[in-house]
Design a protein around this motif. Structure first.
Motif, PDB file in Angstrom:
ATOM      1  N   ARG A   9       4.516   1.279  -4.276  1.00 14.51           N
ATOM      2  CA  ARG A   9       4.877   2.679  -4.549  1.00 14.51           C
ATOM      3  C   ARG A   9       5.445   2.828  -5.955  1.00 14.51           C
ATOM      4  O   ARG A   9       5.146   3.798  -6.646  1.00 14.51           O
ATOM      5  CB  ARG A   9       5.881   3.183  -3.517  1.00 14.51           C
ATOM      6  N   GLU A  66       7.317   9.564  -3.052  1.00  8.74           N
ATOM      7  CA  GLU A  66       7.601  10.023  -1.690  1.00  8.74           C
ATOM      8  C   GLU A  66       6.741   9.360  -0.633  1.00  8.74           C
ATOM      9  O   GLU A  66       6.913   9.631   0.556  1.00  8.74           O
ATOM     10  CB  GLU A  66       7.421  11.537  -1.633  1.00  8.74           C
ATOM     11  N   GLY A  67       5.793   8.522  -1.009  1.00  5.98           N
ATOM     12  CA  GLY A  67       4.897   7.885  -0.056  1.00  5.98           C
ATOM     13  C   GLY A  67       3.780   8.842   0.329  1.00  5.98           C
ATOM     14  O   GLY A  67       3.795  10.023   0.001  1.00  5.98           O
ATOM     15  N   THR A  68       2.802   8.322   1.058  1.00  8.23           N
ATOM     16  CA  THR A  68       1.651   9.161   1.415  1.00  8.23           C
ATOM     17  C   THR A  68       2.028  10.270   2.385  1.00  8.23           C
ATOM     18  O   THR A  68       1.586  11.403   2.245  1.00  8.23           O
ATOM     19  CB  THR A  68       0.525   8.307   2.022  1.00  8.23           C
ATOM     20  N   LYS A  79       6.028   8.949   9.956  1.00  8.77           N
ATOM     21  CA  LYS A  79       5.782   8.182   8.734  1.00  8.77           C
ATOM     22  C   LYS A  79       6.456   8.853   7.536  1.00  8.77           C
ATOM     23  O   LYS A  79       6.988   8.175   6.659  1.00  8.77           O
ATOM     24  CB  LYS A  79       4.269   8.063   8.500  1.00  8.77           C
ATOM     25  N   ASP A  83       8.961   7.242   4.944  1.00 10.39           N
ATOM     26  CA  ASP A  83       8.701   7.263   3.508  1.00 10.39           C
ATOM     27  C   ASP A  83       9.865   7.856   2.724  1.00 10.39           C
ATOM     28  O   ASP A  83      10.160   7.427   1.619  1.00 10.39           O
ATOM     29  CB  ASP A  83       7.438   8.078   3.200  1.00 10.39           C
TER      30      ASP A  83
END
Length: 146
Positions: A9, A66-68, A79, A83
């Protein structure tokens, strides 16, 4: 999951940052036509490629930070919570640091054992019904003696 951001990330974030900078340079360079010899077609192509780099870079920065799921690319609330966990923990810590620096909160925490409720007594005027302080001799509304 830990409160650390993964290396992947971070790498995605920094690649996005580099793309944004390169895109900005490409876009701005189109305004300096006299300084750089170029063909008329590159005058149009360079800012378009720059804007595409800026957009893709911002998307990559969002995914890296922020992640996916946290960025909205993947619609999974669990999720997304994972994240965003590093940011939630950091924001909670920053809020606690801010609250600790507020004088009013310090005063309130130091007086926990004391009674903070002060009774307020009001006297009702017989003539007009207005509420007056307990030590008042005359009504503040109509002026008659209490």
């Amino acid at each position: 999951m830990s409160n650390k951001i993964s290396k992947e990330r971070k790498f995605t974030y920094y690649i996005g940052l580099v793309l944004v900078v390169v895109g900005f340079i490409l876009f701005i360079s189109s305004f300096f036509v006299d300084m750089i010899p170029m063909s008329p077609s590159s005058f149009v192509v360079r800012p378009v490629i720059g804007m595409i780099c800026i957009i893709v870079g911002n998307i990559l920065m969002s995914i890296g930070a922020e992640g996916t799921a946290g960025s909205g690319l993947l619609l999974d609330p669990e999720k997304a919570r994972e994240d965003l966990k590093p940011y939630s923990a950091a924001k909670g810590g920053m809020i606690n640091d801010t609250i600790e620096n507020i004088d009013m909160v310090k005063d309130m925490s130091s007086r926990k054992g004391e009674s903070e409720v002060k009774e307020i007594i009001k006297i009702k005027c017989r003539a007009c019904g207005a509420l007056n302080d307990e030590d008042a001799k005359f009504c503040k509304s109509c002026g008659k003696e209490l």
